[in-house]
Enzyme design. Structure first.
Site, mmCIF file in Angstrom:
data_model
loop_
_atom_site.group_PDB
_atom_site.id
_atom_site.type_symbol
_atom_site.label_atom_id
_atom_site.label_comp_id
_atom_site.label_asym_id
_atom_site.label_seq_id
_atom_site.Cartn_x
_atom_site.Cartn_y
_atom_site.Cartn_z
ATOM 1 C CG ASP A 101 23.677 49.396 24.369
ATOM 2 O OD1 ASP A 101 24.387 49.631 25.364
ATOM 3 O OD2 ASP A 101 22.626 50.014 24.128
ATOM 4 C CD GLU A 153 24.981 53.416 24.120
ATOM 5 O OE1 GLU A 153 24.297 53.934 25.012
ATOM 6 O OE2 GLU A 153 24.549 53.162 22.989
ATOM 7 C CG HIS A 207 20.669 72.519 19.876
ATOM 8 N ND1 HIS A 207 19.785 72.230 18.855
ATOM 9 C CD2 HIS A 207 20.704 71.409 20.671
ATOM 10 C CE1 HIS A 207 19.309 71.013 19.022
ATOM 11 N NE2 HIS A 207 19.846 70.483 20.108
#
Length: 853
Positions: A9, A540, A622
């Site tokens: 990350d 990421e 959603h």
């Protein structure tokens, strides 16, 4: 042999990392480092050093010219000591008065040396080109300098002074030099050169033995205003010297990068924006069709301020669009915000800028040569940009006025004298990453409607721009440095300590990005030394990694405002209900307020007490099903009655509500549309999701790809660098697909929220990578690593992650369909193991900015 997956990350000031095998998290931690910029201004850390170095060089050059003069005076017999002027002796007679007396009287050798030294040391302002002079008009200080030069020149002409010394002593008897910030006594180097030439002629006529023509040439040169100690000046980086510093094309490795001011480069920028543009009509997003693209193609060349609303107004006027069309990607305010005038019009942003085109157009117009501009520009608009590209190349590569004129005369310009008179006042200085040769192959394909990546993929030798991996490249056990070696010694003045980037990799030059990627490279190598080569690397990157400081501060302010609004809302909730809300309860309450207490799909009133207390009464849904979009944003969530949510299932609101009698013209869908459009709290992004009609397989795949994968350039660069240079271990199952993946941060944010036990993470330093003591460690991304590793097959570990041998095995639970779908999507991001529990290694519990697995 154990098979490990590394997760990274990468942030601005830290690199989180995690290591896992087939059954457990083996290790995780963080490497912190200083940002490669100043905290306040966001300037590169080496800026102070570079500015100090440049200042030293300027001071050295400024001192070197008088030193050369003094040595020349000694050789010519004017003075006996070359260090005479460096000792700063006190003279009885002013140098200005000596300059004036030299026009009528013979000067002694020392007096003559003082006159020449004074003129060469304070030699006035000089523009190296007409473009530099024209640029000064747009600068406040440069404008004052130009006014001062014009004023003193006018005094010389009006009052018929013989020299600048005579003018200065007559007009400014009290003080002959400007004070700080004043330019009323500014003198042109041309005027001072004319005075020095007059003094040489006068002293020769009066019999001065040290005023020979040879000596004058050494001082004043050969009349080109470049040679001689008086005119001597280090030229700007230009021509061949500039090309030596200029990088090569991404695709055409032997071609120099094209100027950003070239027609082809600006056309590429415009076509990129045009082909990526999306409009929203009735909740459906689509690209422009062929007719719309052709109608828009020439519009930015007609007006300098080409904004989204400019394009919309033009299309509404000719009947291509209605007023209800919206642009995808713009943050439209809610109706309430718009009525309260608390938000700016998002369509008031520039859609594209073509600065070089309009600078050239306005220059020809100001000179009264609009017809000449038409002859130069029309071929480019008709797909023959050769001449405009050549003009931009000359004005970008060459800086000296004489060189520019020479190069322009080699071009096929209409009416060369008139064209050059306009063009020599213009300069450009930036370059694209692509060459003109590459652009002329890519741009025609983009004019046919292809995106940049699609156009590149159509050219076999270029390949897909994000997949340019050399299959025959040599792989290494460790990631090699981004630098090749120290530059080779090329001669006197060469700085052999400077480093050069690898030629086989287009390394980002942004210092913040470069430091972060280099630290990530060190972490990968440290992990390899500890655990051996991984079978896969997952990455990421922080969204703001490559953004400038002002943009990051803007995002930070927006986040702080959002947090303050949430804190205020939580305080209101606690005041009304007597307890602090938890995440799920608070989310329901916020949606309840946003929807004015109604179920989104049925518009029936909701009982707030039952919403908060009864989990089976109302649910958060959603709108675009999570399994078909992976969109967990607030813009995709509504509060609905449980029965409505169950009946809707894995469908969009349009698919669900049009299944009732009447279909699209039925009462349920029409009532829903009216309710959504009437909700003043809804932003355009949320309205588009709720009212979206066409959401098939292709649209779903596009949403999933955007929400799972990060396609920014720096992400692709590091991914390609790992794949091309790092020797990954072979999988036991023989699978070779997706060995290095760049994951969108939205994915790990969702998994972080899913995972249990969010407080039991402690930090451990990376092996052999080093760390700074006393550094505050970040906990946020450690949860991201744990969250991504949690889904295993069709089950999600609950409770605490156990340690081997502690007698407490995690009890798995069934997960909801959206999590199961996400778990299937995550298959490429983790070891291929079915149902393996996630364990923690004893003593290796970590807390910090750890990586996704």
């Amino acid at each position: 042999m154990a098979q490990y997956v590394f997760g990274l990350d990468i942030g601005i000031a830290s690199v989180g990392w995690a290591v896992l095998d087939a059954q457990r998290i083996v290790d995780l931690g963080v490497r912190c480092f200083d940002k490669a910029e100043t905290a306040k201004e966001g300037d590169p850390l080496n800026l102070t050093r570079r500015q100090a170095r440049l200042l030293r060089r300027r001071l050295y050059r400024r001192a070197w010219r008088p030193t050369q003069l003094a040595r020349l005076f000694k050789r010519e017999g004017l003075i006996d000591d070359a260090k005479l002027f460096a000792k700063a002796p006190s003279w009885t007679e002013n140098a200005w008065e000596l300059r004036l007396r030299g026009l009528d009287h013979l000067l002694t050798p020392l007096e003559w040396a003082r006159v020449i030294y004074h003129l060469c040391k304070r030699r006035g302002f000089h523009w190296t080109s007409k473009a530099e002079e024209a640029k000064a008009e747009s600068d406040a200080e440069g404008g004052r300098v130009k006014q001062g030069l014009a004023h003193t020149k006018a005094l010389m002409q009006v009052k018929n002074y013989r020299s600048t010394a005579e003018m200065v002593l007559a007009e400014f008897p009290g003080a002959q030099r400007n004070k700080r910030g004043q330019y009323d006594k500014a003198l042109s180097r041309v005027l001072l050169g004319e005075e020095l030439a007059l003094l040489f002629a006068t002293q020769r006529r009066l019999g001065n033995p040290h005023a020979s023509e040879h000596f004058e040439q050494l001082i004043l040169g050969h009349g080109d205003r470049k040679s001689g100690l008086f005119w001597q000046q280090k030229p700007a980086l230009s021509g061949a010297d500039l090309l030596k510093m200029l990088g090569k094309c991404t695709f055409e490795k032997t071609e120099y990068r094209a100027p950003k001011a070239s027609f082809s480069a600006e056309r590429h920028v415009w076509l990129t924006r045009l082909n990526n543009l999306r409009i929203v009509v009735d909740g459906r997003a689509r690209p422009l069709n062929d007719a719309e693209r052709q109608a828009a193609l020439l519009l930015p060349y007609q007006t300098e301020t080409f904004k989204y609303k400019t394009l919309k107004a033009a299309f509404v006027k000719v009947g291509l669009w209605g007023d209800g069309v919206r642009f995808g990607g713009l943050a439209y305010p809610s109706q309430a915000q718009a009525e309260a005038e608390k938000a700016k019009d998002p369509e008031d942003q520039f859609l594209v800028k073509l600065p070089a085109w309009h600078e050239l157009r306005k220059a020809f117009k100001a000179a009264g040569h609009e017809a000449l501009w038409q002859q130069i520009s029309m071929p480019a608009l008709e797909e023959d940009p050769t001449l405009l590209d050549q003009i931009a190349t000359v004005l970008s590569v060459y800086k000296d006025g004489t060189e520019v004129v020479q190069q322009l005369r080699q071009l096929a310009l209409p009416d060369p004298d008139a064209s050059i008179a306009v063009l020599e006042k213009i300069r450009f200085d930036k370059f694209s990453s692509l060459s003109l040769k590459a652009l002329r192959r890519i741009v025609p394909l983009m004019q046919g409607g292809l995106r940049y990546d699609e156009a590149v993929a159509q050219i076999p030798e270029y390949g897909h721009h994000s997949q340019r991996i050399d299959p025959g490249a040599t792989r290494h056990l460790y990631l090699p440095p981004f630098y090749e070696a120290q530059r080779k010694y090329a001669g006197k003045g060469d700085r052999i300590g400077s480093m050069q980037f690898r030629e086989d990799a287009d390394v980002p030059r942004n210092p913040v990005v470069l430091r972060a990627l280099n630290q990530a490279r060190k972490v990968v190598n440290a992990l390899i030394r500890e655990y051996g080569s991984p079978v896969a690397v997952n990455i990421e990157m922080a969204r703001d990694l490559s953004r400038p400081l002002d943009e990051r501060n803007k995002v930070k302010r927006a986040q702080e405002e959002f947090r303050d609004r949430n804190d205020k809302a939580r305080s209101e909730f606690q005041r009304d209900f007597g307890y602090k809300p938890k995440g799920a309860v608070f989310e329901k309450w916020m949606l309840y307020r946003e929807q004015l207490g109604q179920c989104a799909y049925s518009q029936q009133p909701l009982d707030i007490q039952r919403v908060l207390d009864d989990p089976n009464y109302a649910q958060v849904d959603h709108a675009l099903p999570y399994s078909r979009s992976y969109d967990d944003s607030k813009n995709n969530k509504v509060l609905v009655l449980t029965r409505e949510n169950q009946n809707k299932g894995n469908r969009t609101p349009f698919e669900y509500l049009t299944s009732f009698p009447g279909g699209e013209d039925g009462e349920r869908w029409r009532a829903f549309v009216a309710w959504v459009q009437g909700n003043k709290a809804y932003r355009m992004a949320k309205r588009n999701r709720l009212l979206r009609k066409n959401y098939g397989t292709d649209e779903s795949r596009g949403f999933i790809d955007r929400n799972l994968n990060d396609t920014r350039y720096i992400c692709k660069f590091f991914k390609n660098y790992v794949e091309e240079h790092l020797q990954l271990a072979a999988r036991t199952d023989g699978d070779t697909a997706r060995r290095c993946v760049v994951v969108n941060g939205q994915l790990t944010a969702f998994l972080r929220a899913l995972g249990p036990g969010q407080g039991a993470w402690r930090q451990r330093p990376p092996p052999r990578a080093g760390r700074r003591r006393g550094r505050r460690l970040h906990a946020w991304h450690g949860q991201g690593a744990r969250g991504l590793l949690a889904p295993q097959g069709n089950r999600l570990s609950a409770g605490r992650l156990s340690r081997p041998g502690d007698g407490r095995n995690p009890q798995p639970r069934r997960i909801r369909p959206r999590t199961r779908a996400l778990s299937r999507a995550l298959a490429p991001f983790r070891p291929r193991t079915k149902g393996a529990p996630v364990h923690r290694r004893p003593g290796r519990v970590a807390r910090g900015h750890a990586a996704l697995g």
